[in-house]
Write a protein that holds these residues in place. Sequence first.
Motif, PDB file in Angstrom:
ATOM      1  N   ASP A  33       0.848  -1.188   0.000  1.00 14.52           N
ATOM      2  CA  ASP A  33       0.000   0.000   0.000  1.00 14.52           C
ATOM      3  C   ASP A  33       0.889   1.245   0.000  1.00 14.52           C
ATOM      4  O   ASP A  33       1.129   1.865   1.033  1.00 14.52           O
ATOM      5  N   VAL A  34       1.391   1.577  -1.190  1.00 11.10           N
ATOM      6  CA  VAL A  34       2.285   2.721  -1.377  1.00 11.10           C
ATOM      7  C   VAL A  34       1.649   3.615  -2.440  1.00 11.10           C
ATOM      8  O   VAL A  34       1.129   3.111  -3.440  1.00 11.10           O
ATOM      9  N   PRO A  35       1.657   4.933  -2.270  1.00 10.54           N
ATOM     10  CA  PRO A  35       1.113   5.812  -3.313  1.00 10.54           C
ATOM     11  C   PRO A  35       1.852   5.613  -4.639  1.00 10.54           C
ATOM     12  O   PRO A  35       3.078   5.591  -4.685  1.00 10.54           O
ATOM     13  N   GLN A  36       1.087   5.427  -5.698  1.00 10.30           N
ATOM     14  CA  GLN A  36       1.673   5.117  -6.998  1.00 10.30           C
ATOM     15  C   GLN A  36       2.557   6.254  -7.505  1.00 10.30           C
ATOM     16  O   GLN A  36       3.636   6.012  -8.048  1.00 10.30           O
ATOM     17  N   GLU A  37       2.119   7.500  -7.343  1.00  8.27           N
ATOM     18  CA  GLU A  37       2.903   8.633  -7.843  1.00  8.27           C
ATOM     19  C   GLU A  37       4.257   8.709  -7.152  1.00  8.27           C
ATOM     20  O   GLU A  37       5.285   8.966  -7.795  1.00  8.27           O
ATOM     21  N   ALA A  38       4.274   8.476  -5.852  1.00 11.13           N
ATOM     22  CA  ALA A  38       5.532   8.527  -5.106  1.00 11.13           C
ATOM     23  C   ALA A  38       6.469   7.398  -5.533  1.00 11.13           C
ATOM     24  O   ALA A  38       7.671   7.605  -5.697  1.00 11.13           O
ATOM     25  N   ALA A  39       5.914   6.196  -5.724  1.00 12.78           N
ATOM     26  CA  ALA A  39       6.744   5.061  -6.127  1.00 12.78           C
ATOM     27  C   ALA A  39       7.344   5.281  -7.514  1.00 12.78           C
ATOM     28  O   ALA A  39       8.522   4.979  -7.749  1.00 12.78           O
ATOM     29  N   VAL A  40       6.553   5.818  -8.430  1.00  7.84           N
ATOM     30  CA  VAL A  40       7.062   6.076  -9.784  1.00  7.84           C
ATOM     31  C   VAL A  40       8.137   7.152  -9.757  1.00  7.84           C
ATOM     32  O   VAL A  40       9.175   7.030 -10.424  1.00  7.84           O
ATOM     33  N   LEU A  41       7.936   8.206  -8.990  1.00  8.66           N
ATOM     34  CA  LEU A  41       8.931   9.276  -8.900  1.00  8.66           C
ATOM     35  C   LEU A  41      10.237   8.769  -8.309  1.00  8.66           C
ATOM     36  O   LEU A  41      11.315   9.030  -8.852  1.00  8.66           O
ATOM     37  N   VAL A  42      10.164   8.014  -7.221  1.00 10.37           N
ATOM     38  CA  VAL A  42      11.379   7.493  -6.595  1.00 10.37           C
ATOM     39  C   VAL A  42      12.060   6.495  -7.521  1.00 10.37           C
ATOM     40  O   VAL A  42      13.287   6.502  -7.666  1.00 10.37           O
ATOM     41  N   GLY A  43      11.290   5.643  -8.186  1.00 10.54           N
ATOM     42  CA  GLY A  43      11.872   4.700  -9.142  1.00 10.54           C
ATOM     43  C   GLY A  43      12.579   5.405 -10.285  1.00 10.54           C
ATOM     44  O   GLY A  43      13.666   4.997 -10.718  1.00 10.54           O
ATOM     45  N   PHE A  44      11.986   6.494 -10.779  1.00 12.50           N
ATOM     46  CA  PHE A  44      12.615   7.264 -11.853  1.00 12.50           C
ATOM     47  C   PHE A  44      13.917   7.902 -11.381  1.00 12.50           C
ATOM     48  O   PHE A  44      14.923   7.867 -12.090  1.00 12.50           O
ATOM     49  N   LEU A  45      13.901   8.464 -10.176  1.00  9.38           N
ATOM     50  CA  LEU A  45      15.107   9.110  -9.659  1.00  9.38           C
ATOM     51  C   LEU A  45      16.221   8.102  -9.366  1.00  9.38           C
ATOM     52  O   LEU A  45      17.399   8.450  -9.439  1.00  9.38           O
TER      53      LEU A  45
END
Length: 61
Positions: A33-45
């Motif tokens: 249960d992790v916010p999708q936008e945050a996970a995508v941003l951290v994965g991109f960085l």
Amino acid sequence: MLARPGLTIHISPYPLPMPLIGCVIAMLPIWLDVPQEAAVLVGFLIAFRLRTRLTRRPTRA
């Protein structure tokens, strides 16, 4: 002459295995249960190197 600011952004991938780790981080919302936008941003960085540079370009008045 006036100076007009300009922003230059360079995006380049890190060497392996960082892009693979970034993909796994971006897919965390599937399992946790992790916010999708945050996970995508951290994965991109994690997967890509961002370099920014602020420049000033002279303009004719």
